[in-house]
Design a protein around this motif. Structure first.
Motif, PDB file in Angstrom:
ATOM      1  N   LEU A 138      41.753  18.012  55.021  1.00  0.00           N
ATOM      2  CA  LEU A 138      41.728  18.826  53.903  1.00  0.00           C
ATOM      3  C   LEU A 138      40.243  19.425  53.758  1.00  0.00           C
ATOM      4  CD1 LEU A 138      43.370  19.507  51.341  1.00  0.00           C
ATOM      5  CD2 LEU A 138      42.203  17.646  50.054  1.00  0.00           C
ATOM      6  N   TYR A 139      39.271  18.564  54.200  1.00  0.00           N
ATOM      7  CA  TYR A 139      37.852  19.199  54.129  1.00  0.00           C
ATOM      8  C   TYR A 139      37.678  20.146  55.422  1.00  0.00           C
ATOM      9  CZ  TYR A 139      32.905  19.429  54.809  1.00  0.00           C
ATOM     10  OH  TYR A 139      31.490  19.753  54.972  1.00  0.00           O
ATOM     11  N   HIS A 140      38.322  19.833  56.337  1.00  0.00           N
ATOM     12  CA  HIS A 140      38.386  20.858  57.867  1.00  0.00           C
ATOM     13  C   HIS A 140      39.107  22.079  57.216  1.00  0.00           C
ATOM     14  CE1 HIS A 140      38.790  22.348  61.622  1.00  0.00           C
ATOM     15  NE2 HIS A 140      40.053  22.404  61.531  1.00  0.00           N
ATOM     16  N   SER A 141      40.154  22.079  56.714  1.00  0.00           N
ATOM     17  CA  SER A 141      40.864  23.251  56.164  1.00  0.00           C
ATOM     18  C   SER A 141      40.056  24.003  55.147  1.00  0.00           C
ATOM     19  CB  SER A 141      42.234  22.957  55.709  1.00  0.00           C
ATOM     20  OG  SER A 141      42.334  22.060  54.407  1.00  0.00           O
ATOM     21  N   TYR A 142      39.185  23.273  54.338  1.00  0.00           N
ATOM     22  CA  TYR A 142      38.185  24.070  53.262  1.00  0.00           C
ATOM     23  C   TYR A 142      37.363  24.817  54.050  1.00  0.00           C
ATOM     24  CZ  TYR A 142      33.999  24.364  50.668  1.00  0.00           C
ATOM     25  OH  TYR A 142      32.966  24.853  49.934  1.00  0.00           O
ATOM     26  N   LEU A 143      36.713  24.157  55.048  1.00  0.00           N
ATOM     27  CA  LEU A 143      35.623  24.834  56.049  1.00  0.00           C
ATOM     28  C   LEU A 143      36.230  26.412  56.443  1.00  0.00           C
ATOM     29  CD1 LEU A 143      33.894  21.896  57.658  1.00  0.00           C
ATOM     30  CD2 LEU A 143      33.191  23.276  55.799  1.00  0.00           C
ATOM     31  N   GLN A 144      37.570  26.089  57.059  1.00  0.00           N
ATOM     32  CA  GLN A 144      38.273  27.393  57.668  1.00  0.00           C
ATOM     33  C   GLN A 144      38.353  28.291  56.544  1.00  0.00           C
ATOM     34  OE1 GLN A 144      38.744  27.443  60.855  1.00  0.00           O
ATOM     35  NE2 GLN A 144      37.484  25.378  60.977  1.00  0.00           N
ATOM     36  N   ILE A 145      38.942  27.856  55.401  1.00  0.00           N
ATOM     37  CA  ILE A 145      39.002  28.922  54.329  1.00  0.00           C
ATOM     38  C   ILE A 145      37.743  29.545  54.069  1.00  0.00           C
ATOM     39  CG2 ILE A 145      39.776  29.084  52.293  1.00  0.00           C
ATOM     40  CD1 ILE A 145      41.598  27.039  52.536  1.00  0.00           C
ATOM     41  N   LYS A 146      36.654  28.707  53.986  1.00  0.00           N
ATOM     42  CA  LYS A 146      35.417  29.355  53.678  1.00  0.00           C
ATOM     43  C   LYS A 146      34.782  30.221  54.527  1.00  0.00           C
ATOM     44  CE  LYS A 146      30.778  27.502  52.057  1.00  0.00           C
ATOM     45  NZ  LYS A 146      30.150  26.473  51.983  1.00  0.00           N
ATOM     46  N   LYS A 147      35.316  30.246  55.827  1.00  0.00           N
ATOM     47  CA  LYS A 147      35.185  31.096  56.879  1.00  0.00           C
ATOM     48  C   LYS A 147      35.938  32.264  57.001  1.00  0.00           C
ATOM     49  CE  LYS A 147      33.022  27.583  60.176  1.00  0.00           C
ATOM     50  NZ  LYS A 147      33.682  26.942  61.321  1.00  0.00           N
ATOM     51  N   LYS A 148      36.771  32.346  55.920  1.00  0.00           N
ATOM     52  CA  LYS A 148      37.802  33.361  55.817  1.00  0.00           C
ATOM     53  C   LYS A 148      38.769  33.392  56.812  1.00  0.00           C
ATOM     54  CE  LYS A 148      34.620  36.273  53.094  1.00  0.00           C
ATOM     55  NZ  LYS A 148      33.982  37.553  52.978  1.00  0.00           N
ATOM     56  N   ASN A 149      39.169  32.233  57.520  1.00  0.00           N
ATOM     57  CA  ASN A 149      40.158  32.089  58.515  1.00  0.00           C
ATOM     58  C   ASN A 149      41.631  31.965  57.781  1.00  0.00           C
ATOM     59  OD1 ASN A 149      41.829  31.406  60.586  1.00  0.00           O
ATOM     60  ND2 ASN A 149      40.532  29.665  61.190  1.00  0.00           N
ATOM     61  N   GLU A 150      42.441  32.438  57.882  1.00  0.00           N
ATOM     62  CA  GLU A 150      44.000  32.395  57.069  1.00  0.00           C
ATOM     63  C   GLU A 150      44.511  31.106  57.748  1.00  0.00           C
ATOM     64  OE1 GLU A 150      45.063  34.847  60.991  1.00  0.00           O
ATOM     65  OE2 GLU A 150      43.415  34.696  59.313  1.00  0.00           O
ATOM     66  N   LEU A 151      44.301  30.545  58.755  1.00  0.00           N
ATOM     67  CA  LEU A 151      44.962  29.349  59.607  1.00  0.00           C
ATOM     68  C   LEU A 151      44.507  28.412  58.588  1.00  0.00           C
ATOM     69  CD1 LEU A 151      46.452  28.336  61.630  1.00  0.00           C
ATOM     70  CD2 LEU A 151      44.392  27.711  62.907  1.00  0.00           C
ATOM     71  N   GLY A 152      43.349  28.445  57.921  1.00  0.00           N
ATOM     72  CA  GLY A 152      43.066  27.142  57.274  1.00  0.00           C
ATOM     73  C   GLY A 152      43.758  26.991  55.877  1.00  0.00           C
ATOM     74  N   ILE A 153      44.358  28.211  55.466  1.00  0.00           N
ATOM     75  CA  ILE A 153      45.315  28.150  54.231  1.00  0.00           C
ATOM     76  C   ILE A 153      46.476  27.296  54.703  1.00  0.00           C
ATOM     77  CG2 ILE A 153      46.802  29.351  52.473  1.00  0.00           C
ATOM     78  CD1 ILE A 153      44.616  31.658  52.793  1.00  0.00           C
ATOM     79  N   TYR A 154      47.311  27.781  55.764  1.00  0.00           N
ATOM     80  CA  TYR A 154      48.198  27.020  56.250  1.00  0.00           C
ATOM     81  C   TYR A 154      48.196  25.323  56.177  1.00  0.00           C
ATOM     82  CZ  TYR A 154      50.272  31.511  57.217  1.00  0.00           C
ATOM     83  OH  TYR A 154      50.552  32.941  57.228  1.00  0.00           O
ATOM     84  N   LYS A 205      45.572  36.901  52.329  1.00  0.00           N
ATOM     85  CA  LYS A 205      46.454  37.394  51.257  1.00  0.00           C
ATOM     86  C   LYS A 205      48.023  37.041  51.761  1.00  0.00           C
ATOM     87  CE  LYS A 205      43.914  40.937  48.826  1.00  0.00           C
ATOM     88  NZ  LYS A 205      43.869  41.968  48.455  1.00  0.00           N
ATOM     89  N   ALA A 206      48.374  37.404  52.932  1.00  0.00           N
ATOM     90  CA  ALA A 206      49.735  37.009  53.429  1.00  0.00           C
ATOM     91  C   ALA A 206      49.841  35.562  53.503  1.00  0.00           C
ATOM     92  CB  ALA A 206      49.754  37.649  54.659  1.00  0.00           C
ATOM     93  N   ALA A 207      48.954  34.869  53.973  1.00  0.00           N
ATOM     94  CA  ALA A 207      48.733  33.253  53.991  1.00  0.00           C
ATOM     95  C   ALA A 207      48.962  32.661  52.921  1.00  0.00           C
ATOM     96  CB  ALA A 207      47.777  32.819  54.987  1.00  0.00           C
ATOM     97  N   LEU A 208      48.401  33.141  51.752  1.00  0.00           N
ATOM     98  CA  LEU A 208      48.619  32.674  50.531  1.00  0.00           C
ATOM     99  C   LEU A 208      49.821  33.117  49.850  1.00  0.00           C
ATOM    100  CD1 LEU A 208      47.115  31.329  48.154  1.00  0.00           C
ATOM    101  CD2 LEU A 208      46.353  33.308  47.303  1.00  0.00           C
ATOM    102  N   LEU A 209      50.392  34.092  50.291  1.00  0.00           N
ATOM    103  CA  LEU A 209      51.712  34.652  49.592  1.00  0.00           C
ATOM    104  C   LEU A 209      52.711  33.790  50.062  1.00  0.00           C
ATOM    105  CD1 LEU A 209      53.301  36.520  47.929  1.00  0.00           C
ATOM    106  CD2 LEU A 209      53.246  38.131  49.867  1.00  0.00           C
ATOM    107  N   ILE A 210      52.757  33.729  51.581  1.00  0.00           N
ATOM    108  CA  ILE A 210      53.800  32.822  52.261  1.00  0.00           C
ATOM    109  C   ILE A 210      53.670  31.249  51.768  1.00  0.00           C
ATOM    110  CG2 ILE A 210      54.252  31.680  54.559  1.00  0.00           C
ATOM    111  CD1 ILE A 210      53.259  34.449  55.755  1.00  0.00           C
ATOM    112  N   SER A 211      52.460  30.755  51.491  1.00  0.00           N
ATOM    113  CA  SER A 211      52.368  29.472  50.893  1.00  0.00           C
ATOM    114  C   SER A 211      53.017  29.130  49.561  1.00  0.00           C
ATOM    115  CB  SER A 211      51.048  29.052  50.920  1.00  0.00           C
ATOM    116  OG  SER A 211      50.453  29.165  52.145  1.00  0.00           O
ATOM    117  N   ILE A 212      52.917  30.260  48.822  1.00  0.00           N
ATOM    118  CA  ILE A 212      53.457  30.083  47.377  1.00  0.00           C
ATOM    119  C   ILE A 212      54.846  30.121  47.468  1.00  0.00           C
ATOM    120  CG2 ILE A 212      53.751  31.254  45.131  1.00  0.00           C
ATOM    121  CD1 ILE A 212      50.748  32.196  45.362  1.00  0.00           C
ATOM    122  N   LEU A 213      55.407  31.155  48.221  1.00  0.00           N
ATOM    123  CA  LEU A 213      56.864  31.339  48.411  1.00  0.00           C
ATOM    124  C   LEU A 213      57.489  30.160  48.944  1.00  0.00           C
ATOM    125  CD1 LEU A 213      57.058  34.977  49.612  1.00  0.00           C
ATOM    126  CD2 LEU A 213      57.611  34.292  47.493  1.00  0.00           C
TER     127      LEU A 213
END
Length: 326
Positions: A34-50, A127-135
């Motif tokens: 979870l911390y690793h994915s947070y670092l990826q999101i912080k780097k504006k990497n959409e893969l981190g959201i997935y 934005k697409a990663a977030l939308l796909i995640s919500i759906l």
């Protein structure tokens, strides 16, 4: 309708031990994931959201394991409320199809980034990663509402209360299983294999990518497919067998153990995902080494050793686009 009484001694012998091990190992490494994915999101990497959604799904499943352990140690006799049965069951089943979904989305995302770097820009965005995640979560929540009004608790011939277990399968369960097998498992499996096959073809043809980097991609792709087939395929194969052939107590009892072995294998997904997608990632090795350094220094056999942060990989435009775990 009264359930058949099946021989479920495997639940008292094997399952608690495996579930306890998965919980002890899975909880800390998923928190690190979870911390690793947070670092990826912080780097504006959409893969981190997935990865973040995949990890949250695994953590929710891990939180349900203590209840399932108690249930099995009580000889498959649910001692809690109907609401807690629904809650535990939904955490179990949402993990299956949320995990499958996000493994598939990661594969498609990586393929599109490599094969069409200048097209489908919206698909590559956060934005697409977030939308796909919500759906994805909304879809699973909608499916879960089917269980809300159904009879999740039932009695077997021994008067034990079963949670999310019906032997033989009810007709409504068979209809739901058709959805699980086709949309929940079959379609994502096809898309995942196709995406990674095309990804490998593109990467292996591109010049400027070192053999070591190509090998790492091959390992990550192979590891993902192996996890998908080992953790999820057995359960769905036996689910298909039950859906087609299970009409009486005799058949339900004959397939009980192999079906639940398939269910047990899925629990290893919670351990395998963070190891593959996070801890083998070059970008995670630096912070992971720094995180573990104080702990390893406390070990007697390691007091004189120094953790060396791996050297930064050779920069390559292709690798920046094709690195699976960023």
């Amino acid at each position: 309708m009264t359930n058949c009484t099946v021989e479920h001694s495997i639940h008292q012998i094997l399952f608690p031990a495996v579930y306890i091990g998965v919980f002890i190992i899975g909880l800390p490494i998923n928190l690190l994931s979870l911390y690793h994915s947070y670092l990826q999101i912080k780097k504006k990497n959409e893969l981190g959201i997935y990865l973040c959604n995949l990890t949250i799904s695994d953590l929710l499943y891990l939180l349900s394991l203590p209840l399932w352990i108690q249930y099995m140690l009580q000889h498959d006799d649910w001692q809690y409320s109907r609401e807690l049965c629904i809650f535990s069951g939904l955490l179990l089943y949402q993990n299956i199809y949320i995990s499958i979904g996000f493994l598939c989305f990661i594969a498609i995302n990586r393929y599109l980034v490599v094969a069409y770097p200048l097209k489908f820009k919206f698909i590559h965005s956060r934005k697409a990663a977030l939308l796909i995640s919500i759906l994805s979560w909304l879809k699973e929540i909608a499916i879960c509402t089917i269980y809300m009004g159904s009879k999740v608790l039932s009695k077997d011939e021994g008067n034990d209360t079963l949670c999310f277990e019906h032997y033989p399968l009810r007709l409504k369960d068979k209809y739901l299983n058709i959805y699980k097998l086709s949309i929940g498992f079959g379609l994502p499996l096809i898309l995942l294999i196709y995406s990674y096959y095309k990804l490998l073809r593109v990467v292996l043809k591109v010049r400027g990518v070192q053999e070591e980097q190509k090998l790492r991609i091959k390992k990550l792709v192979s590891g993902t497919i192996i996890i998908f087939l080992v953790c999820f395929a057995p359960y769905h194969i036996f689910l298909m067998v039950r859906t087609i052939f299970e009409y009486d107590c005799s058949f339900a009892d004959s397939v009980f153990e192999v079906y639940h072995i398939g269910l047990l294998l899925m629990s290893f997904n919670c351990v395998a995902d963070p190891i593959l997608y996070c801890f083998v990632s070059p970008s995670s090795q630096g912070w992971l080494a720094r995180f573990l350094d104080p702990v390893i220094k406390l070990l007697p056999c390691r007091t004189n050793e120094v953790i060396v942060t791996p050297a930064a990989p050779i920069k390559s435009t292709v690798m920046n686009k094709t690195e699976l775990t960023q």
